[in-house]
Design an enzyme around this catalytic site. Structure first.
Site, PDB file in Angstrom:
ATOM      1  N   ASN A  33      32.747   2.618  78.017  1.00 37.11           N
ATOM      2  CA  ASN A  33      31.327   2.245  77.711  1.00 37.11           C
ATOM      3  C   ASN A  33      30.600   3.278  78.060  1.00 37.11           C
ATOM      4  OD1 ASN A  33      28.949   1.608  79.042  1.00 37.11           O
ATOM      5  ND2 ASN A  33      29.269  -0.348  78.537  1.00 37.11           N
ATOM      6  N   MET A  73      25.583   1.043  72.873  1.00 39.14           N
ATOM      7  CA  MET A  73      26.935   1.094  73.916  1.00 39.14           C
ATOM      8  C   MET A  73      27.771  -0.165  73.668  1.00 39.14           C
ATOM      9  SD  MET A  73      26.052   3.531  75.638  1.00 39.14           S
ATOM     10  CE  MET A  73      24.756   4.494  75.974  1.00 39.14           C
ATOM     11  N   CYS A  74      28.741  -0.368  74.612  1.00 39.92           N
ATOM     12  CA  CYS A  74      29.864  -1.329  74.319  1.00 39.92           C
ATOM     13  C   CYS A  74      29.948  -2.152  75.527  1.00 39.92           C
ATOM     14  CB  CYS A  74      31.081  -0.464  74.251  1.00 39.92           C
ATOM     15  SG  CYS A  74      31.031   0.757  72.829  1.00 39.92           S
ATOM     16  N   GLN A  75      30.882  -3.079  75.590  1.00 43.16           N
ATOM     17  CA  GLN A  75      31.371  -4.062  76.562  1.00 43.16           C
ATOM     18  C   GLN A  75      32.603  -3.839  77.040  1.00 43.16           C
ATOM     19  OE1 GLN A  75      29.648  -7.073  77.905  1.00 43.16           O
ATOM     20  NE2 GLN A  75      27.562  -6.682  76.855  1.00 43.16           N
TER      21      GLN A  75
END
Lengths: 274, 274
Positions: free
Chosen positions: B108, B1-3
């Protein structure tokens, strides 16, 4: 007026050397202080660094000068405002997407009484004649070639028509790239040099800096640098005849019919700078 | 995942403090090393800094951390690739133009079996589900409101519909801005804090750095920070309920019906950082 700088290569190359001289024109060796920007294509992607202040003292320009980003196509611009205030949205180069490709555009000159029919697809965000012209160009391409990018010759022909049409309104030197080719239109002032083996030791005109390109390239590298006025004082720059649109590909102009050298993979991995 | 990291303010504010903690998550305090980017709106203009490498060690991130750019709307993203290779064209945030405004988007999450009908206007350049969703959103807005931007409530309603529709394909936390408002959709994880007088001394969770906001703001300043997980360890962050699309304007969420404070012009010109 403004200053343009373009680079087109057959292998990804950084522009740190040329940019060091070019940025000095934004407030140091010349008086274009109204913002600057540079766009790098990397694969299908593009990144644009913009700063609405003098490039000679811009922290972003200092990063670009010292951070080697390797690219096949680069367009940079230093602004002296004619139309449109000194604001970020009027800072070149401009970016849009067409046919799933990014397009980058920068303009030197001034267009008068230029009011193309508004596009329902590409609208200017700022107030410059330049961004109006860019939107007009993309809108025309999108309408003429609705199914996707045409063959290079058809694209070049359409752009040449547009350059002539828009150039009827004033000075229209521009650089345009879709990441594949770099199109350079000379209306009054634009010149280029092709660097290839045997590589020279080049000396900047705006700063006392030299580089021996033979140390940072491989023998098959080829790099075209296109600029408003020559960046070095010991290379032979060719003036692009006014009224000409050149398409640069693999580090040389296609329209001049020069013999292309097939680039073999480099044995080593040199720094590659221009 | 991402931020994700977003900022929306009632006066142009720099994001250096918050970004210092955020960038550490790209390779230092967290393992999102697949590129990062940040977009700043300034007036109608937008500038996007991208680097397809770890933000903790990126020279571009070092510039952004140390060069105060004041903005009303900022969107940043640190990537951990799920769909699409680690390449510049897959690096968030993405940018397009619609209605003569720039739009910026970062996502995200991960969308599965998501194949919207291709747009004839907004095409992805890279290979991510995120850019596909962004193009789908803009294409839908352009079709539904062909004459230009609708009133804020209608825009919010259309975006909420789209967020629900696309969110049916998986995790869809996103930040979207047209420079006027910052839209934040929580599908699973997204929280925010509104900083306003009396301003706190805030301490980063990812680095041992504090700032006394009362020293760098005026009493009428208001700044909303929206982020995947709290950036500071001594402020009260509110979780956005999953399934909610908030519209931030003038430094606070409109959808929560909070009383807006009319911002008077600041007497002095404080640094304004967040």
């Amino acid at each position: 007026m403004c200053q343009l700088l373009g680079m087109n290569c057959n292998v990804p190359t950084d522009i740190c050397f040329s940019f060091a001289g070019f940025r000095a024109r934004g407030g140091l060796t010349d008086h274009h202080r109204d913002g600057w920007g540079i766009a790098f294509f990397e694969g299908a992607g593009a990144r644009v660094f913009l700063d609405p202040c003098a490039s000679a003292s811009s922290p972003v320009a200092e990063l670009v000068r010292s951070y080697p980003i390797r690219s096949l196509n680069v367009i940079a611009h230093i602004r002296k405002a004619t139309q449109g205030e000194v604001r970020l949205e009027n800072t070149h180069p401009f970016q849009r997407e067409l046919w799933g490709r990014y397009w980058i555009f920068a303009h030197n000159g001034n267009l008068t009484d230029y009011h193309p029919a508004p596009s329902d697809r590409f609208l200017p965000v700022g107030g410059t004649d330049s961004e109006r012209a860019f939107c007009h160009i993309l809108d025309t391409l999108a309408r003429r070639f609705p199914d996707g990018p045409p063959p290079p010759a058809a694209l070049h022909g359409a752009l040449r028509e547009l350059a002539t049409l828009i150039g009827g309104h004033g000075e229209f030197n521009f650089l345009l790239s879709d990441g594949e080719r770099l199109f350079a239109h000379c209306s009054s002032r634009l010149c280029y040099v092709v660097r290839k083996a045997p590589f020279p030791v080049a000396h900047l005109a705006d700063e006392d800096v030299s580089v021996d390109f033979s140390e940072v390239t491989s023998p098959t590298d080829r790099v075209a640098i296109i600029v408003t006025t020559p960046l070095t004082d010991n290379e032979t720059w060719r003036q692009i005849p006014p009224g000409t649109l050149l398409a640069f590909h693999d580090g040389e102009p296609e329209a001049l019919g020069e013999t292309a050298t097939i680039a073999a993979p480099a044995a080593a991995d040199p720094q590659r700078c221009a």
